[in-house]
Design an enzyme around this catalytic site. Structure first.
Site, short mmCIF file in Angstrom:
data_model
loop_
_atom_site.label_atom_id
_atom_site.label_comp_id
_atom_site.label_asym_id
_atom_site.label_seq_id
_atom_site.Cartn_x
_atom_site.Cartn_y
_atom_site.Cartn_z
N TYR A 53 -21.75 -2.40 -3.42
CA TYR A 53 -20.79 -1.72 -2.57
C TYR A 53 -19.98 -0.69 -3.35
CZ TYR A 53 -16.83 -0.69 0.40
OH TYR A 53 -15.89 -0.02 1.14
N HIS A 83 -11.40 10.78 3.45
CA HIS A 83 -10.26 9.86 3.53
C HIS A 83 -8.91 10.57 3.35
CE1 HIS A 83 -13.40 6.93 3.47
NE2 HIS A 83 -12.60 5.90 3.32
N ASN A 195 -8.66 3.47 -3.60
CA ASN A 195 -8.54 2.09 -3.18
C ASN A 195 -7.49 1.40 -4.05
OD1 ASN A 195 -9.05 -0.39 -1.99
ND2 ASN A 195 -11.28 -0.10 -2.04
N TYR A 280 35.90 -12.96 7.25
CA TYR A 280 34.66 -13.24 6.52
C TYR A 280 34.20 -12.05 5.68
CZ TYR A 280 33.78 -17.48 9.31
OH TYR A 280 33.84 -18.71 9.90
N ARG A 283 36.22 -12.64 2.58
CA ARG A 283 36.12 -13.97 1.99
C ARG A 283 34.69 -14.35 1.63
NH1 ARG A 283 37.00 -19.01 5.51
NH2 ARG A 283 37.81 -17.46 6.95
N PHE A 329 -7.13 -5.20 -2.63
CA PHE A 329 -6.48 -4.03 -2.01
C PHE A 329 -5.53 -4.41 -0.89
CE2 PHE A 329 -10.79 -4.64 -0.26
CZ PHE A 329 -10.44 -5.13 0.99
N GLU A 414 -12.28 -4.03 8.85
CA GLU A 414 -10.97 -4.27 8.23
C GLU A 414 -10.05 -4.79 9.34
OE1 GLU A 414 -10.44 -0.37 6.70
OE2 GLU A 414 -12.15 -0.59 5.33
#
Length: 509
Positions: A53, A83, A195, A280, A283, A329, A414
Site C-alpha cells: 500500500y 489531495h 499522511n 464564587y 472565592r 494517522f 475511512e
C-alpha cells in the site's frame, strides 16, 4: 542559522513552543543513518514487485489497484496534487512552520521511507523562512491531515504558493529565490509527506501555548480584581487546598496568595468588613483555575507525546524490509487534547467575566456604578462588560467537543475520523476571545483599585497596575474605549503583565 536542534522522538515541549514563537529548527545530524536506511528499505521492497500500500498501489478505496514501476513517480506526484484540496483562509505562518517542524521530526525517525534529500528540502525551507500557503480547512483528522499537508508537499515540488517575509510568491519562484530546486518525489514520499497528524497537532500546540499565557495573566487580573472588590485572601489559605489534594488547585491558591501578600487594601478591611464570604468568582478561583491548570497539563502531555511520534502510513521497518499498514494517522488523541484545551479556555473567560460583572455592580462591589466617578453622565465600564459577556458566549458555543463527531469519507474506507483538525483550529480564535476578556478585567480591576487610593495593593499587583497605567490612564470621564482595550489586550497577549508581577506563576512545566 538554526536556533533549535531537533532530536527526533525526544523534542521537549519548550522547543516546540520556541519554534511556534519564531525559532528556526534544524535536524540533529545523528538521524541521517536511520533516514538513509529507511529509504534503502523502500527500494528493496519495491524490487520485490509485491503489492504494498502506498508504494506501488493506489490510495484509500483504490488500494487494490497495482501501479507499474514506470508510474511510481507519477503516482506520488498525483497524490500530492489531488489531495491539495483545502479551502478557507490561509493558516497562520507560525502554525504552518510548526507543522513543518513536526513533519521534519517525524520523517527523521526512519519509519517513513523518505530519502535524505526530501528531509533536507523540508529543513532548508524552514531555515530559509519559506512557508507554504496552507488553507485552513479540509481535514477530518484521519487518514491524517491530508489536504493541509498536501499543500505543504505541493510547495516542495514547486506547485502552489509560498510566503516569504510577508510576501506571497509562486512556490517555484520562492524556491528559486532561495536557491532551491523543486523536489521530485520518490516511491512512498508523497504519501509520507501528506499522511500524519502534524496539522492538527500544530494547531493544538499553538492553542495550548497561547492559553498558558492567558492563564497566567488571568491569575494576575483575578488577584487584582479581588483587591478592587476588597475581597478576602482567606479562601487561598493552603490548609483548605491541602485537604482537597488537587495539585493545580494547590498551586493556584499559592500563586494568588503570593500575588496579594503585603497589600494595604487587604489589611484595611481585615477587622471591620461585615461580609462573611465573597462571591464564587473570587472565592473559588483556586478550584476553577486549578482545574484548568490540571486540564492543560494533561493536554500538554498528550500533545508532547504526539509531537514526538510517527503518524504516517504505512510504516517502514528496515530490519525486516516490511511496510506495515496501520492507523497511526488517526488523530483521536489530538482531538481529545484539543477539546480539553477548548474547555479550559472557556472556563478562564467564564469566571473572569463574572468578576468584571461583579466589579461594575455597586451592590456587589461597593464601588461606583460601572466604575465611573460620575455614573449617569458617564457609562464607564458598562459596555466592556457586555463585550466580555459576548465573547464568553461565543467561546461556550465553540467549546462543544469536536471529537464526538465522525463522518465517513473515501467511499466508507475511512469510516471513522477524529475531526481533530477543526477541533484544534478553533483554539486560537477562542484564545483571542479569552485574551480580550482578561484584558477587560485588567482595566476594570485597575480602575477599581484606583478608587481605594491612597491605599495600595501588593508589590506584584502594583507593578502590574503601573504597567497598565503607563499606557492607559484612569477613566475619569468617558472616552474612546477601544484603544484602552487594545493596549490591555497586548499586555496580556505578550506576557508582559506576568513579567511585571515578577512572581513565578504555575504553568505547563
Amino acid at each position: 542559522m538554526s536556533d533549535i536542534l531537533l532530536k527526533p522522538g525526544a523534542v521537549p515541549l519548550a522547543d516546540w513552543r520556541a519554534i511556534y514563537q519564531g525559532a528556526a529548527p534544524s535536524l540533529d545530524p545523528a538521524s541521517a543513518p536511520v533516514i538513509a536506511a529507511s529509504a534503502a528499505a523502500v527500494e528493496r521492497i519495491i524490487a520485490q514487485h509485491k503489492p504494498v500500500y502506498g508504494l506501488n498501489t493506489g490510495f484509500g478505496k483504490l488500494a487494490s489497484v497495482k501501479i507499474g514501476d514506470e508510474d511510481l513517480a507519477t503516482l506520488q506526484r498525483n497524490i500530492v496534487l489531488s489531495h491539495a484540496a483545502g479551502t478557507g483562509a490561509p493558516s497562520p505562518t507560525p502554525v504552518v512552520r510548526l507543522m513543518m517542524a513536526l513533519k521534519l521530526a517525524s520523517l527523521a525517525q526512519g519509519a517513513s521511507g523518505v530519502r535524505p534529500e526530501t528531509v533536507e528540502m523540508l529543513e532548508a525551507m524552514l531555515l530559509a523562512g519559506l512557508t507554504p500557503v496552507v488553507p485552513s480547512q479540509g481535514s477530518v483528522g484521519a487518514s491524517g491531515d491530508l489536504a493541509p499537508l498536501a499543500h505543504m508537499a505541493a510547495a516542495m515540488i514547486g506547485v502552489g504558493q509560498i510566503e516569504v517575509a510577508g510576501q506571497v510568491l509562486s512556490a517555484e519562484g520562492a524556491l528559486a529565490r532561495a536557491g532551491l530546486a523543486p523536489l521530485t518525489l520518490g516511491p512512498k514520499e508523497g504519501l509520507a509527506l501528506l499522511n500524519g497528524t502534524q496539522f492538527s497537532t500544530a494547531n493544538a500546540l499553538a492553542g495550548l501555548f497561547e492559553t498558558e499565557t492567558i492563564f497566567r495573566s488571568a491569575l494576575v487580573t483575578g488577584a487584582l480584581a479581588t483587591e478592587a472588590a476588597k475581597g478576602s485572601d482567606t479562601p487561598f489559605d493552603p490548609r483548605i487546598h491541602a485537604l482537597r489534594r488537587q495539585p493545580g488547585q494547590i498551586e493556584t491558591a499559592d500563586a494568588l496568595r503570593r500575588l496579594m501578600t503585603g497589600s494595604a487594601i487587604r489589611a484595611s478591611h481585615l477587622v471591620d468588613d461585615a461580609r462573611v464570604q465573597d462571591p464564587y468568582c473570587l472565592r473559588c478561583q483556586p478550584q476553577v483555575m486549578g482545574a484548568v491548570l490540571d486540564l492543560l497539563r494533561q493536554a500538554a502531555t498528550t500533545l508532547e507525546i504526539e509531537a514526538n511520534g510517527v503518524s504516517d502510513n504505512p510504516l517502514i521497518f528496515p530490519d525486516t524490509d516490511e511496510a506495515l499498514s496501520g492507523g497511526n494517522f488517526h488523530a483521536e488523541p489530538v482531538a481529545f487534547a484539543a477539546d480539553m484545551i477548548a474547555l479550559a479556555i472557556c472556563e478562564i473567560g467564564s469566571i473572569t467575566e463574572r468578576r468584571i460583572a461583579m466589579l461594575v455592580d455597586p451592590a456587589l462591589s461597593g464601588l461606583p456604578a460601572f466604575l465611573t466617578p460620575q455614573p449617569g453622565l458617564n457609562s464607564g465600564f458598562m459596555i466592556p462588560q457586555v463585550t466580555a459577556a459576548a465573547l464568553v458566549s461565543e467561546n461556550k458555543q465553540r467549546a462543544t467537543p469536536a471529537s464526538v463527531d465522525s463522518l465517513p469519507t473515501s467511499a466508507n474506507q475511512e469510516d471513522h475520523v477524529s475531526m481533530a483538525a477543526h477541533g484544534a483550529r478553533r483554539l486560537l480564535d477562542m484564545a483571542a476571545n479569552a485574551n480580550a476578556i482578561v484584558g477587560i478585567e485588567l482595566l476594570a480591576a485597575a480602575q477599581g483599585c484606583d478608587f481605594h487610593a491612597p491605599l495600595r495593593s501588593s508589590g506584584p499587583l502594583e507593578a502590574a497596575r503601573a504597567l497598565l497605567r503607563a499606557q492607559v490612564p484612569m477613566l475619569d470621564h468617558d472616552r474612546h474605549f477601544h484603544p484602552d482595550m487594545e493596549a490591555a489586550n497586548a499586555l496580556v497577549r505578550s506576557g508582559a503583565l506576568v513579567t511585571a508581577a515578577a512572581i513565578a506563576l504555575p504553568g505547563l512545566a
